[in-house]
Design an enzyme around this catalytic site. Structure first.
Site, mmCIF file in Angstrom:
data_model
loop_
_atom_site.group_PDB
_atom_site.id
_atom_site.type_symbol
_atom_site.label_atom_id
_atom_site.label_comp_id
_atom_site.label_asym_id
_atom_site.label_seq_id
_atom_site.Cartn_x
_atom_site.Cartn_y
_atom_site.Cartn_z
ATOM 1 N N LEU A 114 40.789 39.545 15.801
ATOM 2 C CA LEU A 114 42.092 39.180 15.240
ATOM 3 C C LEU A 114 41.951 37.991 14.302
ATOM 4 C CD1 LEU A 114 44.545 39.527 18.252
ATOM 5 C CD2 LEU A 114 43.518 41.279 16.791
ATOM 6 N N GLY A 159 38.718 41.300 19.185
ATOM 7 C CA GLY A 159 39.417 42.464 18.621
ATOM 8 C C GLY A 159 38.479 43.440 17.919
ATOM 9 N N ASN A 183 35.329 37.903 24.081
ATOM 10 C CA ASN A 183 35.057 36.473 24.331
ATOM 11 C C ASN A 183 36.326 35.636 24.456
ATOM 12 O OD1 ASN A 183 35.507 37.045 21.573
ATOM 13 N ND2 ASN A 183 34.629 35.092 20.951
ATOM 14 N N GLU A 184 37.453 36.289 24.695
ATOM 15 C CA GLU A 184 38.726 35.563 24.712
ATOM 16 C C GLU A 184 38.703 34.352 25.646
ATOM 17 O OE1 GLU A 184 38.442 38.743 24.346
ATOM 18 O OE2 GLU A 184 39.911 39.439 22.883
HETATM 19 C C1 LIG Z 1 46.253 34.479 20.562
HETATM 20 C C2 LIG Z 1 47.134 33.413 20.932
HETATM 21 C C3 LIG Z 1 47.508 33.329 22.319
HETATM 22 C C4 LIG Z 1 48.258 34.460 22.825
HETATM 23 C C5 LIG Z 1 47.638 34.977 24.053
HETATM 24 C C6 LIG Z 1 48.053 36.283 24.338
HETATM 25 C C7 LIG Z 1 47.241 37.333 24.404
HETATM 26 C C8 LIG Z 1 45.796 37.328 23.982
HETATM 27 C C9 LIG Z 1 45.665 37.232 22.529
HETATM 28 C C10 LIG Z 1 44.680 37.305 21.741
HETATM 29 C C11 LIG Z 1 43.535 38.112 21.741
HETATM 30 C C12 LIG Z 1 42.714 37.796 20.731
HETATM 31 C C13 LIG Z 1 41.584 38.623 20.389
HETATM 32 C C14 LIG Z 1 40.860 38.120 19.168
HETATM 33 O O1 LIG Z 1 40.337 38.932 18.484
HETATM 34 S S1 LIG Z 1 40.848 36.448 18.782
HETATM 35 C C15 LIG Z 1 39.611 36.282 17.532
HETATM 36 C C16 LIG Z 1 38.283 36.071 18.171
HETATM 37 N N1 LIG Z 1 37.237 36.077 17.206
HETATM 38 C C17 LIG Z 1 36.171 35.291 17.296
HETATM 39 O O2 LIG Z 1 36.031 34.519 18.207
HETATM 40 C C18 LIG Z 1 35.148 35.440 16.207
HETATM 41 C C19 LIG Z 1 34.908 34.146 15.541
HETATM 42 N N2 LIG Z 1 33.965 34.343 14.459
HETATM 43 C C20 LIG Z 1 32.629 34.454 14.622
HETATM 44 O O3 LIG Z 1 32.094 34.480 15.717
HETATM 45 C C21 LIG Z 1 31.791 34.522 13.373
HETATM 46 O O4 LIG Z 1 32.613 34.163 12.296
HETATM 47 C C22 LIG Z 1 31.181 35.904 13.099
HETATM 48 C C23 LIG Z 1 30.073 36.217 14.115
HETATM 49 C C24 LIG Z 1 32.226 37.019 13.101
HETATM 50 C C25 LIG Z 1 30.526 35.873 11.676
HETATM 51 O O5 LIG Z 1 29.644 34.782 11.589
HETATM 52 P P1 LIG Z 1 29.149 34.274 10.152
HETATM 53 O O6 LIG Z 1 28.196 33.174 10.420
HETATM 54 O O7 LIG Z 1 28.702 35.410 9.331
HETATM 55 O O8 LIG Z 1 30.456 33.737 9.440
HETATM 56 P P2 LIG Z 1 31.219 32.343 9.699
HETATM 57 O O9 LIG Z 1 30.607 31.301 8.819
HETATM 58 O O10 LIG Z 1 31.324 32.050 11.136
HETATM 59 O O11 LIG Z 1 32.687 32.705 9.170
HETATM 60 C C26 LIG Z 1 32.936 32.943 7.787
HETATM 61 C C27 LIG Z 1 34.384 32.618 7.503
HETATM 62 O O12 LIG Z 1 35.211 33.513 8.243
HETATM 63 C C28 LIG Z 1 36.154 32.776 9.032
HETATM 64 N N3 LIG Z 1 36.445 33.518 10.272
HETATM 65 C C29 LIG Z 1 35.593 33.891 11.216
HETATM 66 N N4 LIG Z 1 36.219 34.563 12.206
HETATM 67 C C30 LIG Z 1 37.522 34.600 11.848
HETATM 68 C C31 LIG Z 1 38.688 35.161 12.465
HETATM 69 N N5 LIG Z 1 38.647 35.823 13.641
HETATM 70 N N6 LIG Z 1 39.852 35.005 11.847
HETATM 71 C C32 LIG Z 1 39.948 34.364 10.660
HETATM 72 N N7 LIG Z 1 38.864 33.808 10.025
HETATM 73 C C33 LIG Z 1 37.675 33.941 10.621
HETATM 74 C C34 LIG Z 1 35.433 31.474 9.298
HETATM 75 O O13 LIG Z 1 36.355 30.493 9.660
HETATM 76 C C35 LIG Z 1 34.770 31.221 7.982
HETATM 77 O O14 LIG Z 1 35.742 30.745 7.098
HETATM 78 P P3 LIG Z 1 35.405 29.589 6.039
HETATM 79 O O15 LIG Z 1 34.948 28.412 6.852
HETATM 80 O O16 LIG Z 1 34.301 30.138 5.189
HETATM 81 O O17 LIG Z 1 36.675 29.361 5.307
#
Ligand SMILES: CCCCC/C=C\C/C=C\C=C\CC(=O)SCCNC(=O)CCNC(=O)[C@H](O)C(C)(C)COP(=O)(O)OP(=O)(O)OC[C@H]1O[C@@H](n2cnc3c(N)ncnc32)[C@H](O)[C@@H]1OP(=O)(O)O
Length: 290
Positions: A114, A159, A183-184
């Site tokens: 997400l 997600g 990993n939530e």
């Molecule tokens: C939810 C609120 C509470 C309510 C509770 C109720 C019910 C539950 C609700 C929620 C359930 C949620 C499920 C989800 O999916 S939450 C999202 C979880 N995702 C993660 O933890 C992934 C995080 N990201 C990573 O691990 C890495 O980015 C990844 C392995 C995917 C890629 O690594 P890489 O090294 O290639 O790239 P990065 O340098 O880390 O990232 C590049 C760039 O992208 C941005 N970014 C990464 N993930 C997200 C994301 N999920 N959403 C938006 N943006 C993301 C990151 O910040 C970098 O941005 P920038 O610094 O270049 O601007």
């Protein structure tokens, strides 16, 4: 409650603008073989695209490939989720389509889950609409009549893992840098019950209990051992393997496979008939400190 109703209306309007019927309440049964209208030259390939997703349908095999192409990490924003649902609905309504391979066009990431920016500093109505779209994505994919194969060519947390888990079969590229899991808990949030149930269905209760409580992101070999992914292949073999798996599943009569799938996945109707409460604004703000 009013916000949830308003969001449902907004999401439905987004879908309706796309020309897609919404919502579909019961599973459709598709013909066994891909069919061409008589008298027309067969067009072997059809493609459609938006700024998040590319879809190519090979009408001779009945197999579509959906590629996520939303840099940097294919995060599931409201726009992404809407385009996903529209694309899936188009394929479901296309009589030439029987199977769907989902993969990523972004190097090293299948989907980051997400979009975290959708869960910060937004209105209650926005949260409701976003959450509705998350649920709709899962309902449509988990309940799809198509054969669905996830060709996971990168990391797939939260997600992103749910998308893979909602498919009928998961093939992941072997790469020591890739991880997959829900990993939530590591993020301080709780995976909703339908995330959890989909995970349990794949790996069993004990493995799920440990993995979910610790919010583990699993390496590819570990994910394979626990049944989170069905097969592991080198990158260059991914497409070939996905096509081969698809051919195996499509060799069965559609109606028998579809009804069996529907029977196995019937719990999804519980959610579809009673969308649970959207997380409250304060919950989002508390969780993400925004
Ligand atoms: C939810 C609120 C509470 C309510 C509770 C109720 C019910 C539950 C609700 C929620 C359930 C949620 C499920 C989800 O999916 S939450 C999202 C979880 N995702 C993660 O933890 C992934 C995080 N990201 C990573 O691990 C890495 O980015 C990844 C392995 C995917 C890629 O690594 P890489 O090294 O290639 O790239 P990065 O340098 O880390 O990232 C590049 C760039 O992208 C941005 N970014 C990464 N993930 C997200 C994301 N999920 N959403 C938006 N943006 C993301 C990151 O910040 C970098 O941005 P920038 O610094 O270049 O601007």
């Amino acid at each position: 409650m009013a916000a949830v109703a308003a969001a449902a209306g907004t999401f439905a309007r987004r879908m309706a603008r796309s020309g897609v019927l919404f919502p579909r309440s019961s599973p459709q049964v598709w013909p066994q073989a891909a069919r061409q209208p008589p008298g027309l030259l067969p067009a072997q390939r059809r493609a459609f695209s938006n700024n998040k997703i590319l879809v190519e349908l090979d009408t001779s095999s009945g197999v579509a490939t959906m590629k996520f192409k939303s840099p940097p990490v294919n995060s599931l924003s409201l726009d992404f989720l809407t385009e996903f649902c529209i694309s899936l609905e188009k394929l479901e309504n296309d009589r030439a389509c029987r199977g769907l391979i989902i993969t990523s066009a972004i190097p090293r990431v299948f989907s980051s889950g997400l979009d975290i920016t959708e869960m910060c500093g937004k209105s209650t109505e926005h949260y409701a609409e976003f959450w509705r779209a998350v649920q709709e994505m899962w309902i449509r994919l988990y309940g799809s009549n198509l054969v669905t194969v996830a060709a996971i060519n990168g990391s797939s947390p939260a997600g992103g893992c749910l998308i893979a888990l909602s498919c009928d079969y998961r093939i992941m590229v072997e790469n020591p840098k890739y991880v997959i899991g829900l990993n939530e808990a590591q993020l301080g949030i709780v995976a909703p019950f339908w995330f959890k149930d989909t995970f349990v269905n794949a790996v069993g209760h004990r493995a799920a209990e440990r993995s979910l409580q610790l919010g583990l992101l699993h390496s590819v070999p570990e994910a394979h051992r626990m049944g989170l992914v069905d097969e592991v292949v080198p990158e260059e073999k991914l497409q070939e393997k996905a096509v081969a798996v698809m051919a195996q599943w499509l060799a069965l009569p559609d109606h028998a496979r579809q009804l069996t799938k529907s029977m196995m996945r019937k719990t999804f109707r519980t959610l579809s008939s009673s969308h649970p409460k959207t997380p409250s604004r304060s919950h989002f703000q508390r969780t993400w400190r925004c």
